[in-house]
Scaffold this motif. Structure first.
Motif, PDB file in Angstrom:
ATOM      1  N   SER A 342       0.656  -1.194   0.085  1.00 15.71           N
ATOM      2  CA  SER A 342       0.193   0.186  -0.060  1.00 15.71           C
ATOM      3  C   SER A 342       0.979   1.133  -0.032  1.00 15.71           C
ATOM      4  N   PRO A 343       0.697   2.183  -0.883  1.00 17.63           N
ATOM      5  CA  PRO A 343       1.454   3.567  -0.794  1.00 17.63           C
ATOM      6  C   PRO A 343       0.649   4.583   0.038  1.00 17.63           C
ATOM      7  N   LEU A 344      -0.484   4.191   0.715  1.00 14.40           N
ATOM      8  CA  LEU A 344      -1.284   5.106   1.462  1.00 14.40           C
ATOM      9  C   LEU A 344      -1.074   5.059   3.005  1.00 14.40           C
ATOM     10  N   GLY A 345       0.158   4.536   3.315  1.00 18.07           N
ATOM     11  CA  GLY A 345       0.390   4.672   4.858  1.00 18.07           C
ATOM     12  C   GLY A 345      -0.094   3.393   5.566  1.00 18.07           C
ATOM     13  N   GLU A 346       0.258   3.484   6.849  1.00 13.32           N
ATOM     14  CA  GLU A 346      -0.091   2.485   7.629  1.00 13.32           C
ATOM     15  C   GLU A 346      -1.297   2.141   8.090  1.00 13.32           C
ATOM     16  N   ASP A 347      -2.236   3.475   7.904  1.00  6.74           N
ATOM     17  CA  ASP A 347      -3.746   3.234   8.169  1.00  6.74           C
ATOM     18  C   ASP A 347      -4.687   2.385   7.108  1.00  6.74           C
ATOM     19  N   PHE A 348      -3.735   2.274   5.766  1.00 11.19           N
ATOM     20  CA  PHE A 348      -4.655   1.544   4.918  1.00 11.19           C
ATOM     21  C   PHE A 348      -4.293   0.076   4.911  1.00 11.19           C
ATOM     22  N   SER A 349      -5.087  -0.649   4.903  1.00 14.35           N
ATOM     23  CA  SER A 349      -4.819  -2.260   4.940  1.00 14.35           C
ATOM     24  C   SER A 349      -6.087  -3.103   4.238  1.00 14.35           C
ATOM     25  N   PHE A 350      -5.524  -4.387   3.784  1.00 14.66           N
ATOM     26  CA  PHE A 350      -6.719  -5.089   3.075  1.00 14.66           C
ATOM     27  C   PHE A 350      -7.146  -6.107   4.388  1.00 14.66           C
ATOM     28  N   VAL A 351      -8.408  -5.876   4.412  1.00 24.87           N
ATOM     29  CA  VAL A 351      -8.918  -6.961   5.522  1.00 24.87           C
ATOM     30  C   VAL A 351      -9.886  -7.884   4.757  1.00 24.87           C
ATOM     31  N   GLU A 352     -10.299  -7.703   3.964  1.00 27.81           N
ATOM     32  CA  GLU A 352     -11.532  -8.459   3.193  1.00 27.81           C
ATOM     33  C   GLU A 352     -10.868  -9.190   2.169  1.00 27.81           C
ATOM     34  N   GLU A 353     -11.191 -10.353   1.831  1.00 21.15           N
ATOM     35  CA  GLU A 353     -10.962 -11.265   0.695  1.00 21.15           C
ATOM     36  C   GLU A 353     -11.891 -11.644  -0.190  1.00 21.15           C
ATOM     37  N   GLU A 354     -11.903 -11.387  -1.450  1.00 21.02           N
ATOM     38  CA  GLU A 354     -12.842 -11.829  -2.400  1.00 21.02           C
ATOM     39  C   GLU A 354     -12.315 -12.498  -3.615  1.00 21.02           C
ATOM     40  N   TYR A 355     -13.120 -13.164  -4.484  1.00 19.48           N
ATOM     41  CA  TYR A 355     -12.837 -14.165  -5.564  1.00 19.48           C
ATOM     42  C   TYR A 355     -13.432 -13.795  -6.771  1.00 19.48           C
ATOM     43  N   GLU A 356     -12.713 -13.843  -7.589  1.00 25.27           N
ATOM     44  CA  GLU A 356     -13.258 -13.649  -8.994  1.00 25.27           C
ATOM     45  C   GLU A 356     -13.126 -14.848 -10.065  1.00 25.27           C
ATOM     46  N   GLU A 357     -13.969 -15.083 -10.818  1.00 20.90           N
ATOM     47  CA  GLU A 357     -13.701 -16.485 -11.797  1.00 20.90           C
ATOM     48  C   GLU A 357     -12.596 -15.935 -12.832  1.00 20.90           C
ATOM     49  N   THR A 358     -12.222 -16.998 -13.342  1.00 16.57           N
ATOM     50  CA  THR A 358     -11.280 -16.861 -14.530  1.00 16.57           C
ATOM     51  C   THR A 358     -11.677 -17.807 -15.718  1.00 16.57           C
ATOM     52  N   ASN A 359     -11.183 -17.387 -16.793  1.00 13.41           N
ATOM     53  CA  ASN A 359     -11.490 -18.261 -17.870  1.00 13.41           C
ATOM     54  C   ASN A 359     -10.105 -19.224 -18.376  1.00 13.41           C
ATOM     55  N   LEU A 360      -9.288 -19.439 -17.403  1.00 15.50           N
ATOM     56  CA  LEU A 360      -8.145 -20.099 -17.858  1.00 15.50           C
ATOM     57  C   LEU A 360      -8.278 -21.390 -18.425  1.00 15.50           C
ATOM     58  N   LEU A 361      -9.252 -22.371 -18.011  1.00 17.06           N
ATOM     59  CA  LEU A 361      -9.386 -23.648 -18.568  1.00 17.06           C
ATOM     60  C   LEU A 361     -10.257 -23.452 -20.091  1.00 17.06           C
ATOM     61  N   ILE A 362     -10.987 -22.399 -20.197  1.00 19.88           N
ATOM     62  CA  ILE A 362     -11.592 -22.099 -21.443  1.00 19.88           C
ATOM     63  C   ILE A 362     -10.387 -21.908 -22.474  1.00 19.88           C
ATOM     64  N   GLU A 363      -9.706 -20.796 -22.130  1.00 18.85           N
ATOM     65  CA  GLU A 363      -8.304 -20.418 -22.905  1.00 18.85           C
ATOM     66  C   GLU A 363      -7.621 -21.562 -23.360  1.00 18.85           C
ATOM     67  N   LYS A 364      -7.493 -22.286 -22.553  1.00 20.57           N
ATOM     68  CA  LYS A 364      -6.788 -23.740 -22.728  1.00 20.57           C
ATOM     69  C   LYS A 364      -7.455 -24.575 -23.980  1.00 20.57           C
ATOM     70  N   LEU A 365      -8.687 -24.788 -23.530  1.00 21.59           N
ATOM     71  CA  LEU A 365      -9.516 -25.469 -24.583  1.00 21.59           C
ATOM     72  C   LEU A 365      -9.457 -24.826 -25.784  1.00 21.59           C
ATOM     73  N   LYS A 366      -9.589 -23.270 -26.033  1.00 18.87           N
ATOM     74  CA  LYS A 366      -9.634 -22.714 -27.220  1.00 18.87           C
ATOM     75  C   LYS A 366      -8.099 -23.199 -28.044  1.00 18.87           C
ATOM     76  N   THR A 367      -7.027 -23.203 -27.326  1.00 19.69           N
ATOM     77  CA  THR A 367      -5.939 -23.149 -27.693  1.00 19.69           C
ATOM     78  C   THR A 367      -5.763 -24.582 -28.467  1.00 19.69           C
ATOM     79  N   ILE A 368      -6.454 -25.801 -27.623  1.00 21.96           N
ATOM     80  CA  ILE A 368      -6.279 -27.332 -28.221  1.00 21.96           C
ATOM     81  C   ILE A 368      -7.251 -27.385 -29.311  1.00 21.96           C
ATOM     82  N   ILE A 369      -8.606 -26.575 -29.142  1.00 20.45           N
ATOM     83  CA  ILE A 369      -9.520 -26.865 -30.395  1.00 20.45           C
ATOM     84  C   ILE A 369      -8.607 -26.197 -31.563  1.00 20.45           C
ATOM     85  N   HIS A 370      -8.187 -25.015 -31.378  1.00 24.49           N
ATOM     86  CA  HIS A 370      -7.460 -24.510 -32.583  1.00 24.49           C
ATOM     87  C   HIS A 370      -6.322 -25.620 -33.068  1.00 24.49           C
TER      88      HIS A 370
END
Length: 670
Positions: A342-370
């Motif tokens: 963090s560039p915002l000083g000691e008062d700034f902190s990450f305390v919550e975690e979230e997750y997002e979806e990826t398309n990794l396996l879809i992109e791999k399948l694209k490569t193999i189908i190609h």
């Protein structure tokens, strides 16, 4: 080459005094050994070596030269070739019992269905049970593939029927269904189901004719085997892997399982849902957090790859300081986000975690189908390329680690080879366009690593874009410490963007590049439970292990007329390797291969291309140390002895490896 120019000695000394001191903080005054007044460490080494030679003029021939020993094991070898559908066996050993009792129970040896060969789907012993009846699995496969498949639902139903023992869930074919139902355009779907898939179905049914009944030999541990396949044969085998038809080859977890020490080959793990990527949310107390907050990544030399990866190279972001928008996570993986500062000083902190979806396996399948789409075009046009040979060679080092140390590394007088260091570009895109250039695969001991799973770093990406490499997982047992795999003439089919979870298929690869040889070398994982800490890599026996394996890989390439090696920070990502140490080890290993050339002009052709993967500071340090080593004409054995002394002789516990090397090379009167 600019970094190899030597100039006059006076200028060289002034240059070293300035650059080395600034770069490593080496003191201008160093303690001199009282018994060797006026001598540097390197001078004393050379003096001792010369005295030893003078006192032992009549030395044993086995100890006088490491070149007397063959580099590889001369054991029973097996070679599979597609020529006339034959398999050639060569046995150089006359085995005898030597009085050792053997098991008298006779083992039934079934041709093409035994512990030495790939068990193909078309074999008569490939059976399944239904209502207490034994039925032919190949007959089932033929029946299913003889029907026209017009949708992804029908395709997944065929795969599920072939594997009737599976418990099919909604997520089993998630990525495959999303790809065809939501991502591909209608015209792309039409091409696949009307042109590509029918040709692949026909090709799959030709398996008994394409592969002889004796099948394909397994590349087993501690044996030098060679398997040669045509591109058409490889395409047939990979489509069977896509359909998950290979018996007993789904993921195994029991050490007693038949293929426990082999990689998986069936593509079922590519069809499921892509992994989630962890992101961290700013919870600094301001409910209206600014989306333009720009944390800064740590500027570390040894970056780790993503947690989901099974390979071991450094991240392509290299370690340079970079401003990153926290909401723009397309170029980030888990580990990089975990390292945000963090560039915002000691008062700034990450305390919550979230997750997002990826398309990794879809992109791999694209490569193999190609890949399948391109191969179908070649097959339909009867292009000669489908009959080109791709070879897979398992190489085994003959000498033990102790023999290599005594006969080679402590005695070698070979000087260091020439090199060029790049901080931009990648091995696959920026190496010389020459068949004499061999690319290093930063391998997992299980060939291909996580290419059929969540891995998407150096090895996995290379196996995706050079799709034919994946077939090596069908017959290659895990590599031992004295083994490498050499892949020759594999073709690149795809371009890509991104790295790790941000990997994306970027279209057809149309450049007229040669089909480079690829040598698969696996480094030790110093972050595993086998080691107390990453500091263990500086112990001599671990240095020797890495040195011998890399030497074997480079020597295999040089013997294949590849005099240029393109490599980088092998094992320096998730495996915790030190880039500086791996650089020196690879430099020594390639330099030692010059011993097999008698003429100096041939020795001069040995060349190392080293990629730091966008790490500018690392490039600077490597170049400075190499320039010093080259100017002092340091030999392989001298450098080996210095590196092995680092773990016990460094001035302070925190002294840098390069600082220690420089201390040993330069006298106190620079």
């Amino acid at each position: 080459m600019s970094n190899n120019s030597q100039g006059n000695s006076d200028q060289g000394k002034k240059l070293r005094q300035t650059t080395i001191g600034e770069l490593f903080g080496v003191s201008d005054k160093r303690k001199r050994n009282e018994n060797n007044s006026g001598e540097s460490y390197i001078e004393s080494l050379r003096k001792k070596r010369n005295e030893g030679v003078n006192n032992n003029n009549l030395s044993n021939s086995n100890e006088s030269s490491s070149s007397k020993f063959p580099p590889f094991k001369e054991k029973a070898s097996k070679s599979f070739s597609n020529n006339n559908n034959t398999i050639n066996y060569i046995n150089n050993n006359n085995n005898s019992c030597n009085g050792i009792p053997t098991n008298t129970k006779k083992r039934v040896y079934v041709e093409g269905w035994n512990q030495d060969h790939v068990k193909l789907p078309c074999h008569e012993n490939n059976v399944y049970f239904q209502n207490s009846k034994q039925l032919s699995k190949w007959y089932l496969i033929k029946t299913l593939l003889s029907q026209k498949i017009t949708s992804v639902k029908q395709l997944t139903q065929v795969i599920a029927t072939i594997n009737s023992n599976w418990t099919v869930q909604t997520s089993t074919f998630y990525s495959l269904e999303v790809l065809f139902e939501s991502i591909l355009k209608q015209e792309e779907r039409d091409v696949f189901f009307n042109t590509t898939l029918p040709c692949l179905q026909k090709l799959a049914l030709e398996l008994p004719d394409l592969i002889p009944k004796k099948s394909i030999p397994l590349l087993l541990q501690d044996k030098e085997y060679n398997v040669e396949l045509t591109r058409k044969q490889i395409c047939c085998l990979l489509f069977h892997a896509f359909l998950c038809t290979f018996p007993r080859r789904n993921k195994v977890t029991n050490p007693s399982d038949e293929y426990y020490s082999f990689p998986t080959i069936n593509f079922i793990t590519l069809f499921k849902k892509s992994p989630l990527r962890k992101i961290k949310k700013n919870n600094s107390g301001n409910n209206n957090s600014n989306k333009n907050t720009t944390p800064v990544t740590n500027n570390t030399t040894n970056n780790n790859t993503s947690v989901g990866s099974s390979s071991n190279d450094t991240n392509n972001n290299g370690g340079t300081t970079e401003i990153i928008n926290i909401d723009d996570t397309s170029i980030l993986d888990e580990t990089i986000i975990d390292e945000l500062v963090s560039p915002l000083g000691e008062d700034f902190s990450f305390v919550e975690e979230e997750y997002e979806e990826t398309n990794l396996l879809i992109e791999k399948l694209k490569t193999i189908i190609h890949y399948f789409t391109k191969m179908v075009i070649y097959i339909n046009n009867n292009d000669p390329i489908i009959n080109e040979i791709v070879s897979f060679e398992r190489k085994v080092l003959l000498q033990t680690n102790e023999e290599m140390v005594d006969l080679v590394w402590k005695k070698s007088e070979e000087k260091l080879c020439k090199l060029e260091i790049f901080d931009m570009g990648t091995i696959e895109d920026n190496s010389p366009k020459s068949l004499r250039c061999c690319h290093v695969d930063f391998a997992n001991c299980s060939i291909g690593g996580g290419v059929l799973g969540f891995g998407a770093v150096q090895e996995e990406i290379r196996f995706l874009i050079n799709t034919e490499c994946i077939v090596s997982r069908l017959f290659t047992e895990e590599l031992l410490d004295n083994e490498v795999l050499l892949i020759k003439n594999s073709k690149r089919f795809a371009k890509y963007e991104g790295y790790s979870y941000s990997y994306k298929f970027a279209g057809d690869f149309t450049d007229n590049d040669p089909n480079y040889s690829i040598v698969c070398i696996d480094a030790q994982n110093y972050n595993s439970n086998s080691f107390r800490s990453t500091r263990d890599q500086y112990k001599e026996h671990n240095i020797v292990r890495e040195l011998n394996k890399i030497y074997l890989g480079f020597l295999s390439s040089v013997n294949n007329d590849c005099t240029i090696i393109s490599t980088g920070n092998l094992g320096c990502g998730a495996f915790g390797g030190c880039p500086k140490l791996k650089f020196l080890i690879q430099l020594m290993a390639l330099s030692q291969t010059k011993m097999f050339y008698e003429k100096q002009e041939d020795k001069a052709k040995i060349f190392l291309n080293y990629f730091t993967f966008y790490n500018i500071e690392l490039k600077k340090q490597l170049k400075e140390v190499y320039t010093l080593l080259f100017q002092l004409e340091v030999s392989v054995s001298e450098l080996f002895n210095i590196i092995c002394g680092y773990n016990t002789k460094k001035a302070t516990p925190t002294q840098d490896l390069f600082g220690f090397v420089v201390d040993q090379l330069i006298s106190d009167q620079i």
